[in-house]
Design an enzyme around this catalytic site. Structure first.
Site, short mmCIF file in Angstrom:
data_model
loop_
_atom_site.label_atom_id
_atom_site.label_comp_id
_atom_site.label_asym_id
_atom_site.label_seq_id
_atom_site.Cartn_x
_atom_site.Cartn_y
_atom_site.Cartn_z
CD GLU A 209 -3.33 -0.90 0.49
OE1 GLU A 209 -3.88 -0.05 -0.04
OE2 GLU A 209 -3.95 -1.98 0.22
CB CYS A 243 -1.67 7.46 1.74
SG CYS A 243 -3.58 6.41 2.15
P1 NAD Z 1 8.55 4.72 5.27
O1 NAD Z 1 7.77 3.81 4.09
O2 NAD Z 1 8.98 5.69 5.48
O3 NAD Z 1 7.55 4.30 6.59
C1 NAD Z 1 6.76 2.65 6.12
C2 NAD Z 1 7.33 1.71 7.13
O4 NAD Z 1 8.64 1.02 6.40
C3 NAD Z 1 7.83 2.46 8.52
O5 NAD Z 1 7.20 1.35 9.58
C4 NAD Z 1 9.00 2.19 8.89
O6 NAD Z 1 10.00 2.09 10.39
C5 NAD Z 1 9.16 1.09 7.36
N1 NAD Z 1 10.69 1.80 7.01
C6 NAD Z 1 11.15 2.86 7.09
N2 NAD Z 1 12.74 2.14 6.42
C7 NAD Z 1 12.54 1.20 5.88
C8 NAD Z 1 13.60 0.34 5.82
N3 NAD Z 1 14.91 1.25 4.93
N4 NAD Z 1 13.56 -1.18 5.13
C9 NAD Z 1 12.68 -1.79 6.22
N5 NAD Z 1 11.75 -1.01 6.55
C10 NAD Z 1 11.84 0.51 6.66
O7 NAD Z 1 7.28 5.35 4.88
P2 NAD Z 1 6.43 6.74 5.76
O8 NAD Z 1 6.81 7.50 5.93
O9 NAD Z 1 6.02 6.42 7.29
O10 NAD Z 1 4.33 7.20 5.43
C11 NAD Z 1 4.68 7.89 4.00
C12 NAD Z 1 4.29 7.43 3.11
O11 NAD Z 1 3.66 5.83 3.20
C13 NAD Z 1 4.43 7.91 1.69
O12 NAD Z 1 4.38 8.10 0.45
C14 NAD Z 1 2.70 7.30 1.88
O13 NAD Z 1 1.68 7.73 0.61
C15 NAD Z 1 2.48 6.11 1.79
N6 NAD Z 1 1.06 5.76 2.77
C16 NAD Z 1 0.57 5.30 1.91
C17 NAD Z 1 -1.04 4.49 2.43
C18 NAD Z 1 -1.80 3.22 1.82
O14 NAD Z 1 -2.87 2.84 1.43
N7 NAD Z 1 -1.75 3.45 0.31
C19 NAD Z 1 -1.14 4.60 3.53
C20 NAD Z 1 -0.52 5.62 4.08
C21 NAD Z 1 1.09 6.13 4.02
#
Ligand code: NAD
Length: 454
Positions: A209, A243
C-alpha cells in the site's frame, strides 16, 4: 536483533489449527474490539501527543474505521471463508469442484505513520479474521501511539498469536530477513521496493500500500461551492499527511478564478486560527523542512506561513505551477496545494499519464461524458467522482494502488482475500473410469477428448 523465535512460536501455534476455527477468530476479534474501546482515552491522548489531532478526527479517521472492519469481519467471516462450489467440465465427469479459502499462516504487517492505528490495525484485523497469526511492526515515528498499541496488544495477546514489535528501519530490516507467509506493507514507494525485494528471497506474497501524486481534476461545469469544500477538506485533513489526499489540482482555465475565490473563502473561514483543534501539526522537523523546500514564495497565493516551534504549516496554495516545479517532483504529503490550469482535458490527462500511476484520482464535474473519459483513460488505485478521500470509508470498495502506488488491496472482504489462499479442489468419484486418457493412445480417444474439452 533476531525475531525467529517469535515467528517459530507463531508457526507452532498456527500448526495447531486453532486459528482455523471461526469461533476462535471471533473471540479474538471481539477481545481486540473491547480492548480498543476500553483504552480509547489512552489512544486519543497518544495521537494528540504525536499529532495534536482532535478527538473528533482520531475517532473519525482511525478508531471508527477499525471498529467497522472488525464488525464486518465478525458478521461475514463464515460466508467469506465458506467453501464455494464451481462448475466441473465434462472431461472430469463424474466429479465436483470447489474452492476452499485457507489462511496463509504467519504474517507480517508493517505500518506507516500518518494514520498510525488504522494503517497498522486494519490489516491486522483482516489477517486475524482470515485465520492467520500476526507480527505487527507499526511506524516508530508517532512514538506515543506505537507505545500504546504495543501495550494494548502485547499485554493481552500471546506473542505466539498476535505480537507487536516496535522499532525503525533496523527492526524492519531484521524482520524482513525472516520467512513469513505474507507481508502487508504500508508506506512509501521507495521502501515498498525494499520490502518487495526482501519478500522475493522467500517467495513471500506481498500487498504493498504505497503513495504517489493523486490528482484532482476540476471541470468548469462542476458545482464549485461543493467541489471546493470537499476538495479542501480532503487536502487539509491531517494537514495533508494522507496517502489519498489530492496532491495537486488541475482546474479548467475558464473556472480557475471561481475556484480560487471559493478556495480562499473556505480556507479563511476554516483554518486561519493556527494549529487548532481542527488542524494538526506536521509530524516531525524532518518533514516540515522537506515541505518548506517545496514552497516557491513567488507562487504562493494563500497561506505559506509556518512555525518551526509548533511544527505548523498553514494550508498553502500555489498557483501558476508547472509540472517541472519542485513541488511536482515528489508526493507532497503535507498542506501544500499546487493549482495548474488547463484548457484541454485530453492534454491534462496526458500530463497525468506522464507521472507514475497514482493511488487516487478525483474528478469534479457534472458531465457524464467527461467523468467517463477520466475514469476510462487514467489508471489509478481508486478514487471518487465529485468527492475526494471518502472512497476509503466504503469497505465494499477494495482499497489499494496500482503500479508505483502499490499492489493488492484490502478493507472488508478484500482484506480477507488478501490474507487467504484459495485452494482449488477437483473431487472425483471412483465409481466410473472412462479410460480415455490412458495408453494405448488412439485417434478416436483424441477426437473424444477434443469434443469433451470444447
Ligand atoms: P516509510 O516507507 O518511510 O515507512 C513505512 C514503514 O516502513 C515504517 O514502519 C518504517 O519503519 C519502515 N521502514 C522505513 N524505512 C525502511 C527500510 N529502509 N527498510 C525497511 N523498512 C523501513 O513511509 P512513511 O513515511 O511511514 O509513510 C509515508 C508514505 O506512505 C507516503 O508515501 C504515503 O503515501 C504512504 N502511505 C500509503 C498508504 C496507503 O494506504 N496506500 C497509507 C499511508 C501512507
Amino acid at each position: 536483533m533476531n525475531y525467529n523465535h517469535i515467528i517459530a512460536s507463531q508457526r507452532a501455534f498456527f500448526d495447531t489449527n486453532a486459528t482455523k476455527d471461526h469461533r476462535f477468530r471471533k473471540i479474538q476479534l471481539k477481545k481486540l474490539r473491547s480492548l480498543l474501546v476500553a483504552n480509547e482515552r489512552r489512544l486519543y491522548d497518544a495521537i494528540y501527543a504525536d499529532f495534536k489531532k482532535s478527538e473528533f478526527e482520531t475517532a473519525a479517521t482511525e478508531l471508527l474505521l477499525i471498529y467497522h472492519e472488525i464488525d464486518l469481519a465478525l458478521e461475514n467471516m463464515e460466508s467469506w471463508s465458506r467453501q464455494k462450489g464451481v462448475p466441473t467440465n465434462l472431461v472430469n465427469f463424474p466429479s465436483r469442484s470447489y474452492i476452499i479459502p485457507e489462511p496463509l499462516g504467519v504474517t507480517l504487517v508493517i505500518g506507516a505513520w500518518n494514520y498510525p492505528f488504522q494503517l497498522s490495525l486494519a490489516p491486522a484485523v483482516a489477517a486475524l479474521a482470515a485465520g492467520n497469526t500476526v507480527v505487527l511492526k507499526p511506524s516508530e515515528i508517532p512514538a506515543n501511539t506505537a507505545a500504546v498499541m504495543t501495550s494494548i496488544i502485547n499485554e493481552n495477546f500471546p506473542a505466539g498469536y498476535f505480537h507487536v514489535v516496535e522499532g525503525g528501519v533496523e527492526t524492519s530490516t531484521a524482520l524482513l530477513e525472516c520467512k513469513f507467509d505474507k507481508i502487508f506493507f504500508t508506506g512509501s514507494t521507495a521502501v515498498g521496493k525494499i520490502v518487495y525485494e526482501a519478500a522475493a528471497k522467500h517467495l513471500t506474497p506481498v500487498t504493498l500500500e504505497l503513495g504517489g501524486k493523486s490528482p484532482a481534476i476540476v471541470m468548469a461545469d462542476c458545482n464549485m461551492e461543493v467541489t471546493v469544500k470537499r476538495l479542501a477538506w480532503a487536502k487539509f485533513l491531517n494537514a495533508g499527511q494522507t496517502c489519498i489526499a489530492p496532491d495537486y489540482v488541475l482546474v479548467e482555465a475558464s473556472a480557475e478564478k471561481k475556484f480560487m475565490d471559493a478556495l480562499r473563502k473556505y480556507i479563511e473561514q476554516n483554518y486561519t486560527a493556527g494549529a487548532t483543534e481542527n488542524y494538526v501539526q506536521i509530524i516531525n522537523d524532518k518533514n516540515l523542512e522537506r515541505l518548506l523546500k517545496l514552497l516557491d514564495p513567488s507562487k504562493i497565493v494563500i497561506g505559506g506561513n509556518y512555525s518551526r516551534e509548533s511544527r505548523y504549516l498553514a494550508p498553502t496554495v500555489m498557483q501558476q505551477v508547472s509540472f517541472s516545479d519542485p513541488v511536482m517532483q515528489e508526493e507532497i504529503f503535507g498542506p501544500i496545494l499546487p493549482v495548474i490550469a488547463f484548457t484541454d482535458l485530453n492534454e491534462a490527462i496526458q500530463k497525468v499519464k506522464g507521472l507514475p500511476k497514482p493511488l487516487s484520482c478525483f474528478v469534479f464535474s457534472t458531465s457524464g461524458k467527461k467523468i467517463k473519459q477520466v475514469l476510462a483513460e487514467l489508471s489509478f488505485g481508486g478514487g471518487a467522482v465529485n468527492d475526494a478521500v471518502m472512497h476509503i470509508s466504503n469497505s465494499a470498495l477494495p482499497f489499494g494502488g496500482v503500479g508505483n502506488s502499490g499492489m493488492g488491496n484490502y478493507h472488508g472482504e478484500a482484506g480477507f482475500r488478501s490474507f487467504s489462499h484459495y485452494k482449488s479442489i477437483l473431487h472425483k468419484s471412483s465409481w466410473l473410469e472412462t479410460n480415455i486418457k490412458y495408453p494405448p493412445y488412439a485417434g478416436w480417444k483424441q477426437r473424444l477428448i477434443r469434443w469433451m474439452m470444447k
